[in-house]
Every structure is written in structure tokens, then in C-alpha cells.
Write a protein that holds these residues in place. Structure first.
Motif, mmCIF file in Angstrom:
data_model
loop_
_atom_site.group_PDB
_atom_site.id
_atom_site.type_symbol
_atom_site.label_atom_id
_atom_site.label_comp_id
_atom_site.label_asym_id
_atom_site.label_seq_id
_atom_site.Cartn_x
_atom_site.Cartn_y
_atom_site.Cartn_z
ATOM 1 N N UNK A 182 -5.124 2.902 -7.185
ATOM 2 C CA UNK A 182 -4.304 1.885 -6.407
ATOM 3 C C UNK A 182 -4.629 1.675 -5.584
ATOM 4 N N UNK A 183 -5.641 1.356 -4.681
ATOM 5 C CA UNK A 183 -5.672 0.780 -3.553
ATOM 6 C C UNK A 183 -7.038 -0.382 -4.157
ATOM 7 N N UNK A 184 -7.451 -0.451 -5.358
ATOM 8 C CA UNK A 184 -8.127 -1.254 -5.982
ATOM 9 C C UNK A 184 -6.984 -2.264 -5.964
ATOM 10 N N UNK A 185 -5.932 -1.807 -7.273
ATOM 11 C CA UNK A 185 -4.557 -2.922 -7.875
ATOM 12 C C UNK A 185 -4.008 -3.083 -6.172
ATOM 13 N N UNK A 186 -4.230 -2.752 -4.881
ATOM 14 C CA UNK A 186 -3.539 -3.175 -3.864
ATOM 15 C C UNK A 186 -4.634 -4.468 -3.291
ATOM 16 N N UNK A 187 -5.555 -3.990 -3.415
ATOM 17 C CA UNK A 187 -6.626 -5.351 -2.783
ATOM 18 C C UNK A 187 -6.146 -6.747 -3.566
ATOM 19 N N UNK A 188 -6.084 -6.098 -5.527
ATOM 20 C CA UNK A 188 -5.704 -7.641 -5.842
ATOM 21 C C UNK A 188 -4.766 -7.953 -5.554
ATOM 22 N N UNK A 189 -3.351 -7.478 -5.434
ATOM 23 C CA UNK A 189 -2.511 -7.973 -5.096
ATOM 24 C C UNK A 189 -2.656 -8.857 -3.650
ATOM 25 N N UNK A 190 -2.283 -7.937 -2.917
ATOM 26 C CA UNK A 190 -2.411 -8.357 -1.953
ATOM 27 C C UNK A 190 -3.496 -9.467 -1.650
ATOM 28 N N UNK A 243 7.170 -1.008 -0.343
ATOM 29 C CA UNK A 243 7.849 -0.692 -1.569
ATOM 30 C C UNK A 243 6.841 -0.727 -3.098
ATOM 31 N N UNK A 244 5.280 -0.878 -2.408
ATOM 32 C CA UNK A 244 4.750 -0.785 -4.157
ATOM 33 C C UNK A 244 3.442 0.857 -3.972
ATOM 34 N N UNK A 245 3.020 -0.222 -2.675
ATOM 35 C CA UNK A 245 1.012 0.753 -2.324
ATOM 36 C C UNK A 245 1.823 1.383 -1.685
ATOM 37 N N UNK A 246 2.928 2.482 -1.323
ATOM 38 C CA UNK A 246 2.977 3.777 -0.971
ATOM 39 C C UNK A 246 3.623 4.630 -2.383
ATOM 40 N N UNK A 247 4.573 3.747 -3.020
ATOM 41 C CA UNK A 247 4.422 4.255 -4.079
ATOM 42 C C UNK A 247 3.665 4.932 -4.811
ATOM 43 N N UNK A 248 3.081 4.166 -5.338
ATOM 44 C CA UNK A 248 2.198 4.283 -5.997
ATOM 45 C C UNK A 248 1.120 5.770 -5.896
ATOM 46 N N UNK A 249 0.904 4.989 -4.246
ATOM 47 C CA UNK A 249 -0.186 5.841 -3.777
ATOM 48 C C UNK A 249 0.438 7.508 -4.052
ATOM 49 N N UNK A 250 1.616 7.144 -4.274
ATOM 50 C CA UNK A 250 2.819 8.798 -4.285
ATOM 51 C C UNK A 250 3.346 9.627 -5.955
ATOM 52 N N UNK A 251 1.996 8.814 -6.570
ATOM 53 C CA UNK A 251 1.925 9.079 -7.586
ATOM 54 C C UNK A 251 1.090 10.331 -7.699
#
Length: 294
Positions: A19-27, A154-162
Motif C-alpha cells: 500500500x505504501x509503495x503504491x501510494x508513493x507511485x500514485x503520489x 479516499x485511497x491511501x487510508x482505505x487501502x491501509x484499512x484492508x
């Protein structure tokens, strides 16, 4: 209690590191898209008549928002199989939630300004030059400038909540929210800590309400009230033109530096109070559930 029908807990389960790596990519990609939109806007400004410049800036902000939201929605939909509702884009009471968020953002900054003013952290200089069109153009520009909420809440927090509990997901996303401001002009340790706390408050508010509209409004009016109403720096950047004019001072414990109100102890107190009041609306189960699901 949190409504079980609310959509914020529908993430596909992925590891925290993923999730963190995906967030960095999206950011990073969203930053490229934003810079592209800024370059296009600058070109339009260079060829547009002076009276059209406020509208061109609005167009640029809209383009940046569409590109960022589009990136997140497309990835969430086709990369993770998630719906718009899972990102907090709900229609139920959207306007009501936005107005409540706007009042909250304005109220938080008003409380910080009053606290700083009472203890000499800022002084009231006078009234600024108020022009209706630029004022509302700046407000609309702020409304459109909610890309961070789409990415972080909307995305990062929700992704982590998985994978994480709601509390842990809020903590991780909040730290990331604070760290992206490290490169801002005049950033201080206290300012970054306060922005982490603000991220925690926004995360709690998002999970509580189950929609993106409230936190988007809080973020918009938090910035707008600082810059366009009070005439103070917003995260190290000073806006041109405001309804009121306050001057920061370094006097006393609630002194305000060049970074703005977010770098003051008054902000720390007010944000912590907001976190405590918001956290009271959660059941213990909602906070510690290991899947982050209500």
C-alpha cells in the motif's frame, strides 16, 4: 456509532508495504500530472487577456483535480475492483456533509486565530481590499484544490484499512501527510507535527462520516480561512489579498512564525481538542477491529 452501510471500509486487502509503495507511485504520478496542468495553465495565462486570468487559474485547478481524481479512480476501479462509494464518493447528504465540513474548517482556524491573538501571537492590522469576484474565484479555486484528500483519505487510508486497524491506518496515512510538507518554505518540526495531527483529525472525520465531502470541505476552508480571510501564510505560502489582515509575531508561547498558524502551539491545542471530540464518536470496536471494518 458508525453506520454499517457507510462505504469507507471496502478495500482490497494488500500488505502495508504494498500500500505504501503504491501510494508513493500514485503520489509521484499525480505530481507529474499536476505539473503538466500547471505548465498548460501558465501557457494559457501568457496568451489570455488580463481580465480572464482568474478564470484560467480556475480551469487549471479543475484540470489538475480531474487528472488526479481520474488517476485514483481508474486505479481503484480496475486495479483493485473497488467502487466510487468505497472511496467516499457518495450522494447521500453530500451537500449537507460539505457544509458541515466547511463550518468545521472555518471554526478550527477561527479558534486558532483567536487564541493566538489573545496571547500576542498575531496582531490585527486592519481590513484588506475586498473584491467580490477575486474573493469567490479564490474560494472556488480552493474547492477544486482537494487532490490531497482524494489521495490520502479516499485511497491511501482505505487501502491501509484492508490490513491494519482503523487507528493504525489513520496513523500511517497521517504521518505521510505531514512528511510531504517537509519541503515547504519555513517548515519547522512543530509545523510538521501539527500537520500529522491534522491528518489524524481528517482521517478520523473521514472514517466517521464515510464520505469524502466533509474532509474536502474542512481542508478547503482550513486553507481559505488562513490565507484569504485572515491574510496569513498557509503552510509557508502567503496569499495575495485577504478580507482581514493579521500580522504574525514571535511573541509568547503562541507566537506565529513564517510558516503560518500551522506552526504554532495554538494549532496543536485546537487540533488535539478536535481529535479528542471526534474520537468520542467512535465505538471501541470501530477503532480496534483488526480489519478496519465496521
Amino acid at each position: 456509532m458508525i453506520n454499517k452501510d457507510r462505504p469507507v471500509a471496502e478495500p482490497k486487502e494488500t500488505s502495508v508495504l504494498t500500500s505504501i509503495l503504491l501510494f508513493c507511485g500514485l503520489f509521484w504520478v499525480s505530481g507529474l500530472l499536476r505539473r503538466g496542468a500547471a505548465l498548460f495553465t501558465s501557457w494559457l495565462i501568457s496568451v489570455a487577456p488580463v481580465e480572464a486570468i482568474p478564470y484560467v487559474k480556475l480551469l487549471g485547478a479543475l484540470l489538475a483535480l480531474v487528472l488526479t481524481v481520474g488517476l485514483v479512480v481508474l486505479y481503484a476501479r480496475f486495479g483493485e475492483g473497488r467502487s466510487l462509494r468505497s472511496l467516499g464518493f457518495t450522494r447521500h447528504k453530500a451537500l449537507n456533509e460539505y457544509l458541515k465540513g466547511a463550518a468545521t474548517g472555518f471554526g478550527l482556524i477561527a479558534a486558532i486565530v483567536l487564541l493566538c491573538w489573545a496571547f500576542g501571537g498575531v496582531r490585527f492590522v486592519g481590513f484588506g481590499g475586498f473584491e467580490l469576484l477575486p474573493f469567490f474565484a479564490a474560494l472556488l479555486l480552493g474547492v477544486l484544490n482537494v487532490r490531497e484528500e482524494v489521495l490520502f483519505r479516499a485511497w491511501f487510508l482505505n487501502s491501509l484499512r484492508g490490513t491494519l486497524t482503523a487507528a493504525a491506518a489513520i496513523a500511517v496515512s497521517s504521518i505521510a501527510f505531514g512528511l510531504i510538507h517537509l519541503s515547504n518554505a519555513n517548515a519547522t518540526l512543530l509545523a510538521i507535527v501539527n500537520l500529522v495531527l491534522m491528518g489524524a483529525f481528517l482521517g478520523l472525520y473521514f472514517v466517521r462520516t464515510g464520505n469524502i465531502w466533509g474532509v474536502a470541505a474542512i481542508h478547503t476552508f482550513w486553507n481559505f480561512t488562513q490565507g484569504r480571510i485572515c491574510g496569513l501564510s498557509v503552510s509557508g505560502s502567503l496569499s495575495n489579498g485577504s478580507l482581514l489582515q493579521f500580522a504574525p509575531t514571535d511573541e509568547g508561547i503562541f507566537g506565529v512564525g513564517a510558516f503560518g498558524l500551522e506552526g504554532s502551539w495554538a494549532a496543536t491545542i485546537v487540533i488535539l481538542a478536535a481529535i479528542v471530540l471526534t474520537a468520542k464518536n467512535f465505538s471501541t470496536f470501530a477503532i480496534i477491529n483488526p480489519r478496519g471494518r465496521e
